[in-house]
Design a protein around this motif. Structure first.
Motif, PDB file in Angstrom:
ATOM      1  N   ASP A 133       0.505  -1.271  -0.408  1.00  0.00           N
ATOM      2  CA  ASP A 133       0.077   0.057  -0.162  1.00  0.00           C
ATOM      3  C   ASP A 133       0.781   0.904   0.590  1.00  0.00           C
ATOM      4  N   MET A 224      -4.634  -3.214  -9.176  1.00  0.00           N
ATOM      5  CA  MET A 224      -4.333  -2.162  -8.521  1.00  0.00           C
ATOM      6  C   MET A 224      -5.519  -1.345  -7.776  1.00  0.00           C
ATOM      7  N   GLU A 225      -5.588  -1.246  -6.557  1.00  0.00           N
ATOM      8  CA  GLU A 225      -7.106  -1.112  -5.615  1.00  0.00           C
ATOM      9  C   GLU A 225      -6.954   0.354  -5.125  1.00  0.00           C
ATOM     10  N   SER A 226      -7.888   1.020  -5.436  1.00  0.00           N
ATOM     11  CA  SER A 226      -8.171   1.998  -4.190  1.00  0.00           C
ATOM     12  C   SER A 226      -8.684   1.539  -2.603  1.00  0.00           C
ATOM     13  N   ARG A 232      -3.352   3.555  -2.445  1.00  0.00           N
ATOM     14  CA  ARG A 232      -3.550   2.895  -3.864  1.00  0.00           C
ATOM     15  C   ARG A 232      -2.618   1.606  -2.928  1.00  0.00           C
TER      16      ARG A 232
END
Length: 239
Positions: A133, A224-226, A232
């Protein structure tokens, strides 16, 4: 003061060694005078392996926290009593895959810090898979692909990875030696372990690593994730 000499910090390639049991705690586990089991920490999970003694095999499934390095035996296996001479052996595949993964994450954090100025806010790994992260408010549309390309370019460069120790004051004089948004080093620590990827990344770190980036293999940035404003998450795989 710990009884156990940490062989894993001396030589990350060591897989077998002789030791003596110096104590057994029924709740926490077995204490050796010398151990190459990495106890876990910094996102890297503990090693698995065995203790061999008197024709008996005791499987080690991890470690327990306490005033020493406690090795957790399989509940169905006999436990060697204090004073027993044992032969320790690590699960080589698990340790090697974790070393490749951990070194790969250092390349990843080095690239993201260099190219985007982002610090790490969290992470975790298992053999050949991990998440990391970052505190990164804005990302370009091709962020994931750019990171993957840059990371694998650094891996192919075959940069040397070295481990050293420095007094706390000298270590903290190195710019950006802490790559996490929060300094996780214990306040009382007097000697800091430094992992350096030649020409790319220098961090305070206590884990085990391969000797060069080429030994990592190749990193795939899977997703990729928010995870909220400015955070991120990159999910990666080592192949």
């Amino acid at each position: 003061m710990t009884h156990t000499h940490r062989l894993d910090l001396d030589d990350a390639t060591l897989r077998e060694w002789d030791a003596t049991v110096v104590g057994v705690d029924p709740e926490r586990g077995i204490v050796l005078d010398r151990s190459a089991f990495y106890p876990g920490g910094g996102g890297q999970p503990p090693d698995h392996g065995v203790l061999l003694w008197g024709g008996v095999r005791t499987r080690i499934l991890g470690t327990a926290k306490g005033d020493d390095l406690y090795l957790v035996p399989h509940e169905e296996d006999p436990v060697p009593p204090a004073g027993t001479a044992v032969r320790g052996a690590l699960d080589d595949r698990r340790r090697t895959e974790l070393m490749r993964t951990h070194s790969g994450l250092h390349v990843l954090t080095g690239v993201v810090f260099r190219d985007f100025g982002a610090l790490v806010t969290g992470g975790n790994m298992e053999p050949l898979t991990a998440r990391m992260d970052f505190d990164l408010a804005e990302v370009p549309p091709d962020f994931k692909d750019r990171v993957a390309e840059a990371v694998n370019a650094e891996i192919r460069t075959d940069r040397r990875i070295t481990v050293s120790t420095l007094p706390r004051d000298e270590a903290f004089a190195i710019p950006d030696i802490i790559r996490t948004a929060t300094n996780l080093l214990p306040p009382g620590i007097e000697v800091v372990r430094i992992v350096d990827i030649d020409g790319l990344d220098t961090q305070a770190d206590g884990g085990t690593h391969v000797a060069s980036t080429a030994m990592i293999g190749r990193m795939e940035v899977v997703k990729m994730e928010s995870k909220g404003r400015g955070f991120r998450r990159l999910r990666v795989r080592i192949v």
